[in-house]
Design an enzyme around this catalytic site. Structure first.
Site, PDB file in Angstrom:
ATOM      1  N   SER A  48       0.801  -1.207  -0.089  1.00 54.97           N
ATOM      2  CA  SER A  48       0.091   0.079   0.249  1.00 54.97           C
ATOM      3  C   SER A  48       0.805   1.098   0.077  1.00 54.97           C
ATOM      4  CB  SER A  48      -0.897  -0.140   1.258  1.00 54.97           C
ATOM      5  OG  SER A  48      -2.057   0.823   1.187  1.00 54.97           O
ATOM      6  N   ASP A 106      -8.226  -5.979  -5.912  1.00 62.36           N
ATOM      7  CA  ASP A 106      -7.762  -4.812  -4.930  1.00 62.36           C
ATOM      8  C   ASP A 106      -8.015  -3.524  -5.562  1.00 62.36           C
ATOM      9  OD1 ASP A 106      -5.950  -3.182  -3.379  1.00 62.36           O
ATOM     10  OD2 ASP A 106      -4.417  -4.445  -3.309  1.00 62.36           O
ATOM     11  N   HIS A 162      -7.576  -5.904  -0.922  1.00 61.66           N
ATOM     12  CA  HIS A 162      -6.273  -4.912  -0.624  1.00 61.66           C
ATOM     13  C   HIS A 162      -5.802  -5.411   0.862  1.00 61.66           C
ATOM     14  CE1 HIS A 162      -3.474  -1.791  -0.480  1.00 61.66           C
ATOM     15  NE2 HIS A 162      -3.968  -1.210   0.596  1.00 61.66           N
TER      16      HIS A 162
END
Length: 180
Positions: A48, A106, A162
């Site tokens: 991320s 994601d 995610h």
């Protein structure tokens, strides 16, 4: 967006976060470890925001000549678009070993949205359109900045994908001190 040493422009938030950590001691620690272990390879990774910062870090290290490109490996997970098209192209030319791993639907790799302020991914994407639960999980590799054959072709996006990579809830893992 801010100009970046390797070329192009990058997201100011990502860049400032990277610089804050880099200048607060990571650069010094990296250089000490590099000098103490001259035969080692360098693997840079993150998830991320950490993935965006890893992308910047690897490019900074190679562009500045701190580490040989042929010994520098970048693998990110759930990386958002980090810079503009010029950054993506500069990154592609600079890095020999660079993979963005994306889990199924994601949502974060789709942010900022394609075309917004010319944001673009760099190469290459490894897309797991499955739960990523075994080492035999199938994947598709797309060796271009953006490809409809990989996650860029997904319309039904999910924050759950995610949070989970290789069957591990990343948030729970991080909150537990990276121990499972």
């Amino acid at each position: 967006m801010d100009p970046f040493i390797a070329g192009g422009k990058v997201n100011s938030y990502f860049y400032n976060a990277f610089l804050k950590l880099w200048n607060a001691g990571i650069k010094d620690d990296f250089l000490k470890l590099k000098n103490a272990n001259p035969t080692f390879e360098l693997w840079v990774t993150g998830h991320s925001l950490g993935a965006a910062m890893a992308s910047l870090c690897a490019a900074e290290i190679v562009k500045s000549g701190y580490f040989a490109v042929n010994k520098t490996k970048l693998i990110t997970f759930g990386q958002p678009r980090t810079g503009n098209k010029d950054y993506a192209e500069a990154h592609d030319l600079l890095m020999n070993y660079s993979y963005r791993v994306v889990h199924a639907n994601d949502i974060v790799p789709h942010l900022p949205t394609d075309g917004f302020e010319n944001y673009r991914h760099h190469e290459s994407e490894v897309w797991f359109n499955n739960a990523m639960l075994t080492s035999e999980s199938e994947f598709i590799e797309c060796d271009e900045d953006e490809s409809k054959l990989c996650s860029d072709g997904v319309l039904d996006l999910s924050i759950d994908d995610h949070r989970s990579y290789y069957g591990k809830d990343i948030m729970t893992w991080a909150l537990n001190g990276c121990k499972y």
